[in-house]
Design an enzyme around this catalytic site. Structure first.
Site, PDB file in Angstrom:
ATOM      1  N   GLU A  86      68.752  -0.277  17.334  1.00 34.49           N
ATOM      2  CA  GLU A  86      69.151   0.528  18.503  1.00 34.49           C
ATOM      3  C   GLU A  86      70.426  -0.028  19.140  1.00 34.49           C
ATOM      4  OE1 GLU A  86      67.878   3.289  19.630  1.00 34.49           O
ATOM      5  OE2 GLU A  86      65.900   3.420  18.712  1.00 34.49           O
ATOM      6  N   GLU A  97      70.457   7.432  24.180  1.00 33.09           N
ATOM      7  CA  GLU A  97      70.067   6.406  23.213  1.00 33.09           C
ATOM      8  C   GLU A  97      70.269   4.994  23.767  1.00 33.09           C
ATOM      9  OE1 GLU A  97      68.927   6.168  20.076  1.00 33.09           O
ATOM     10  OE2 GLU A  97      68.600   8.296  19.698  1.00 33.09           O
ATOM     11  N   GLU A 100      66.832  10.541  12.910  1.00 37.61           N
ATOM     12  CA  GLU A 100      66.132  10.612  14.200  1.00 37.61           C
ATOM     13  C   GLU A 100      64.626  10.740  13.976  1.00 37.61           C
ATOM     14  OE1 GLU A 100      67.467   9.655  16.719  1.00 37.61           O
ATOM     15  OE2 GLU A 100      69.157  10.785  17.448  1.00 37.61           O
ATOM     16  N   HIS A 110      65.781  14.506  19.915  1.00 35.15           N
ATOM     17  CA  HIS A 110      67.090  14.457  19.239  1.00 35.15           C
ATOM     18  C   HIS A 110      66.997  15.046  17.831  1.00 35.15           C
ATOM     19  CE1 HIS A 110      68.140  10.769  21.967  1.00 35.15           C
ATOM     20  NE2 HIS A 110      68.169  11.922  22.604  1.00 35.15           N
ATOM     21  N   ASP A 122      61.976  10.569  22.800  1.00 38.43           N
ATOM     22  CA  ASP A 122      63.426  10.862  22.826  1.00 38.43           C
ATOM     23  C   ASP A 122      63.928  11.176  21.420  1.00 38.43           C
ATOM     24  OD1 ASP A 122      63.671  10.374  25.513  1.00 38.43           O
ATOM     25  OD2 ASP A 122      64.904   8.563  25.327  1.00 38.43           O
ATOM     26  N   GLU A 123      63.518  10.345  20.471  1.00 40.64           N
ATOM     27  CA  GLU A 123      64.005  10.509  19.089  1.00 40.64           C
ATOM     28  C   GLU A 123      63.583  11.876  18.536  1.00 40.64           C
ATOM     29  OE1 GLU A 123      66.011   8.281  18.498  1.00 40.64           O
ATOM     30  OE2 GLU A 123      65.253   6.255  18.865  1.00 40.64           O
ATOM     31  N   THR A 161      63.250   7.293  13.033  1.00 40.59           N
ATOM     32  CA  THR A 161      63.069   6.408  14.198  1.00 40.59           C
ATOM     33  C   THR A 161      61.860   6.829  15.013  1.00 40.59           C
ATOM     34  OG1 THR A 161      65.159   7.471  14.752  1.00 40.59           O
ATOM     35  CG2 THR A 161      64.995   5.152  15.171  1.00 40.59           C
ATOM     36  N   TRP A 177      63.748   8.734  32.147  1.00 37.56           N
ATOM     37  CA  TRP A 177      63.222   7.398  32.472  1.00 37.56           C
ATOM     38  C   TRP A 177      64.354   6.386  32.305  1.00 37.56           C
ATOM     39  CZ3 TRP A 177      63.907   3.981  28.523  1.00 37.56           C
ATOM     40  CH2 TRP A 177      63.924   4.474  27.215  1.00 37.56           C
ATOM     41  N   HIS A 213      67.419   2.832  24.891  1.00 37.81           N
ATOM     42  CA  HIS A 213      66.408   2.327  23.955  1.00 37.81           C
ATOM     43  C   HIS A 213      66.564   0.827  23.680  1.00 37.81           C
ATOM     44  CE1 HIS A 213      66.062   6.699  22.231  1.00 37.81           C
ATOM     45  NE2 HIS A 213      65.728   6.607  23.497  1.00 37.81           N
TER      46      HIS A 213
HETATM   47 FE   LIG Z   1      67.894   8.013  17.746  1.00 37.71          FE
HETATM   48 FE   LIG Z   2      67.063   5.361  19.598  1.00 41.08          FE
END
Ligand SMILES: [Fe+2]
Ligand SMILES: [Fe+2]
Length: 385
Positions: free
Chosen positions: A120, A158, A211, A247, A243-244, A214, A75, A161
């Protein structure tokens, strides 16, 4: 990456405040988990251990890199924002709709969202931090080593974000963007001090924890956005949280490998980072006005339930289970066994300490200074901390 909580940050001793013996007792417990500037230890990874990371390059290529998504499948911030390529009146209509949606969100919610966005936006610091790690750093800036490819691609993911949150905040009109931008500039200038000593064992324990922290925090801002009726913002925070989590899986998998290949050192590294406490990446945040900005922001995040002491303890517990630390036996020295026992008992100790702290605070009506502060991010309006 993300910020920490009230308990962890707000009770750091302020030499200007007179502390009664009773208050001192309360603070002692709290200081145990206060953020701190670490001793300046560098390059603590013995040179021969660089070979461990060399030996893991094939694994990193096969198993780590696929955890990142191809750009074509990702995205992008514009997917969630008013479309500026539309005719002006249609674009304006979309901005108006965004502003109507955010009208239901409180100033204190915006304080936390701004703090998250600023955290971020200090991404250059985090890429720098990973590139301080011996054995995995990007030696050229465009190295083909899987560790370097990981770090650059992770950074690129990242980067979306802060970009998305920043544009959303800008269009909402609810925050003083100039003060927010100044805070970002200050923070990147200040850097961070996670205590990772150029040591990838320590560095990847830090990123595994961070991660997940977050993911928890963005997940909770999503929940509150749903409650306030901004379903697009909820999706935004949810997408970032996802996403976090991806990760986190990757960083935690690196530690899993280290536990397998070099059990004792990996266990000692986990305990070392837990003893130091995971210092939040934005802990050096300032806006040129409030010298305790990070503490105050963390305090609001804790009060709103966005990132709390309980979350911190839960993350440690999650990692203990994920890495099956309780069952570690083979390959552990005496020190390694003590490290294992320390880490496995940590979540419970933290929870007990927090309960005691809250009990005492309730009984004594203890309050640590002002219960409302002015945040420049929301035009100097007062927010309870
Ligand atoms: Fe992160
Ligand atoms: Fe992030």
């Amino acid at each position: 990456m993300q910020a920490c909580n009230t308990f962890i940050s707000r009770h750091v001793a302020n030499p200007m405040v007179r502390i009664t013996p009773q208050k001192r007792q309360l603070r002692v417990a709290a200081v145990l988990v206060a953020p701190q500037i670490h001793r300046n230890v560098t390059h603590s990874l013995p040179p021969e251990k660089v070979e461990v990371f060399k030996s893991l390059e094939g694994w990193a290529k096969e198993s780590l890199l696929p955890l990142l998504k191809p750009v074509e499948d990702c995205w992008q911030p514009t997917d969630f924002l008013p479309d500026s390529s539309k005719p002006t009146d249609e674009f304006e209509e979309e901005v108006r709709a965004l502003r109507e949606r955010t009208a239901g969100l409180s100033d204190e919610y915006f304080v936390v969202l701004v703090g998250d966005m600023i955290t971020e936006e200090a991404l250059p610091t985090y890429q720098t931090m990973i590139n301080t790690l011996d054995g995995v750093r990007d030696e050229t800036g465009a190295s083909s080593s899987p560790w370097a490819v990981w770090t650059r691609t992770w950074t690129a993911e990242e980067n979306r974000h802060g970009d998305l949150l920043g544009k959303y905040l800008y269009l909402s009109g609810r925050v003083d963007m100039r003060m927010v931008e100044k805070t970002v500039q200050y923070l990147i200038g200040s850097g961070m001090d996670p205590g990772t000593e150029n040591n990838p064992y320590l560095g990847f324990v830090y990123t595994s924890f961070q991660e997940r922290a977050t993911a928890v925090s963005h997940g909770n801002t999503a929940k509150l956005a749903v409650e306030a009726g901004d379903l697009i913002l909820a999706r935004v925070c949810g997408k970032i949280a996802a996403d976090e989590k991806r990760h986190e899986r990757a960083y935690a998998a690196i530690i899993e490998q280290l536990l397998y290949l070099d059990t004792d050192s990996a266990m000692l590294a986990i305990a070392d980072m837990m003893r130091k406490k995971i210092t939040m990446p934005a802990h050096l945040m300032q806006d040129g006005k409030d010298p305790k900005l990070f503490e105050h922001y963390s305090s609001v995040a804790q009060r709103l339930g966005i990132y709390t002491v309980k979350d911190y303890a839960d993350i440690v517990e999650h990692l203990v289970k994920l890495w099956r630390l309780e069952h570690l036996q083979d390959g552990l020295s005496g020190e390694g066994r003590r490290a294992r026992d320390y880490v496995c008992g940590l979540p419970e100790r933290m929870r007990r300490m927090q309960e005691k702290f809250e009990d005492r605070a309730r009984k004594t009506g203890d309050s640590d200074g002002p219960n409302a502060v002015r945040f420049s991010w929301v035009f100097g309006r007062e927010i309870k901390v």
